[in-house]
Design a protein around this motif. Structure first.
Motif, PDB file in Angstrom:
ATOM      1  N   GLU A   1      -4.195  -0.731  -3.391  1.00 15.70           N
ATOM      2  CA  GLU A   1      -4.886   0.262  -2.577  1.00 15.70           C
ATOM      3  C   GLU A   1      -6.103  -0.399  -1.949  1.00 15.70           C
ATOM      4  O   GLU A   1      -6.627  -1.400  -2.466  1.00 15.70           O
ATOM      5  CB  GLU A   1      -5.304   1.450  -3.448  1.00 15.70           C
ATOM      6  N   THR A   2      -6.538   0.118  -0.811  1.00 14.10           N
ATOM      7  CA  THR A   2      -7.797  -0.334  -0.224  1.00 14.10           C
ATOM      8  C   THR A   2      -8.895  -0.116  -1.265  1.00 14.10           C
ATOM      9  O   THR A   2      -8.991   0.974  -1.833  1.00 14.10           O
ATOM     10  CB  THR A   2      -8.105   0.463   1.050  1.00 14.10           C
TER      11      THR A   2
ATOM     12  N   ASN B   1      -9.693   3.084  -4.515  1.00 13.85           N
ATOM     13  CA  ASN B   1      -9.087   2.831  -5.822  1.00 13.85           C
ATOM     14  C   ASN B   1      -9.249   4.005  -6.789  1.00 13.85           C
ATOM     15  O   ASN B   1      -8.312   4.366  -7.501  1.00 13.85           O
ATOM     16  CB  ASN B   1      -9.705   1.583  -6.469  1.00 13.85           C
TER      17      ASN B   1
ATOM     18  N   ARG C   1       1.353  10.458  -0.689  1.00 10.72           N
ATOM     19  CA  ARG C   1       1.073   9.516  -1.780  1.00 10.72           C
ATOM     20  C   ARG C   1       1.609  10.050  -3.106  1.00 10.72           C
ATOM     21  O   ARG C   1       2.191   9.301  -3.901  1.00 10.72           O
ATOM     22  CB  ARG C   1      -0.429   9.254  -1.885  1.00 10.72           C
TER      23      ARG C   1
ATOM     24  N   TYR D   1       0.832  -1.207   0.000  1.00 12.00           N
ATOM     25  CA  TYR D   1       0.000   0.000   0.000  1.00 12.00           C
ATOM     26  C   TYR D   1       0.868   1.258   0.000  1.00 12.00           C
ATOM     27  O   TYR D   1       1.857   1.333   0.730  1.00 12.00           O
ATOM     28  CB  TYR D   1      -0.905   0.024   1.232  1.00 12.00           C
TER      29      TYR D   1
END
Length: 233
Positions: free
Chosen positions: A172-173, A177, A150, A142
């Motif tokens: 990604e969770t 997304n 990020r 992640y």
């Protein structure tokens, strides 16, 4: 000699026999002790593989982010009594982007024979289908959640991909997304290639590689869909 089996799980809904080898049936049928991320989903998976398995006769140890490291050696105690143990991930291969690696480490320290079984890895399947460099690649798990961090992480991965020709792979969770995809398009150079691999092995599997320029305005909706992102030259 008792063994620690690493048993892959399916990546999406459907017939397990389409993605897992037949040998898993016998191993899961004969094993009485399991180390799993989630007991409920593990029980459901076992019933999918063999409806005749007596679930109530099995023992489950739960290994996830809430498990204390001090509990792990106890999870292997059945091996000392001569019983095999199977580790089952929530999806894909145990020990790969998965807490199963912690129990495998202890098994090696104790001299337990570890047996990895063949099965689907979303990371490798995405790489195979991406058309990006499969000779040199890195998986980063992640990326940071905070927007500025990020963005910096994406820029660093893109630079690494350009300088070393190394494919950069990350996840990604699922409910974030679409934000990840938006950040990739805003951050990366127009010529950088991006592969989106979503719901791998599922009926609506989606694996497409384009340049950032060609992705603009043509984005899939990835909300809550398991997705692998890959960037490269």
């Amino acid at each position: 000699m008792p063994k620690l089996f690493l048993v892959p799980n399916v990546l999406s809904e459907g017939d397990w026999q389409n993605v897992l080898p037949a040998g898993i049936y016998q191993i899961l049928t004969n094993t009485k002790y399991f180390i799993v991320e989630n007991i409920r989903t593990a029980r459901r998976f076992l019933k999918q593989v063999n409806k005749e398995i007596d679930i109530d006769s099995l023992t489950f140890f739960e290994l996830n982010k809430y498990t204390q490291s001090s509990e792990l050696p106890f999870f292997l105690s059945p091996i000392q009594k001569g019983f095999d143990i199977a580790v089952i991930s929530e999806a894909g291969c145990p020990g790969v982007a998965d807490p199963g690696a912690d129990i495998v480490k202890i098994a090696h320290e104790k001299g337990v024979k570890v047996v990895p079984l063949v099965g689907p890895s979303s990371i490798l399947l995405a790489l195979m289908a991406s058309g990006l460099n499969g000779q040199n690649f890195a998986f980063h798990g992640y990326l940071p959640v905070k927007p500025n961090e990020r963005t910096r992480a994406i820029s660093a991965l893109e630079k690494q991909a350009k300088n070393t020709k190394q494919t950069q792979i990350f996840i990604e969770t699922p409910y974030r997304n679409n934000q990840m995809l938006s950040d990739l398009l805003k951050t990366c150079h127009s010529s950088t290639r991006l592969c989106i691999a979503a719901n791998i092995t599922g009926d609506d599997e989606y694996i497409v590689t384009k340049t950032i320029k060609n992705w603009q305005g043509k984005l899939p909706d990835l909300h809550k869909i398991p997705t692998i992102f890959l960037i490269g030259e």
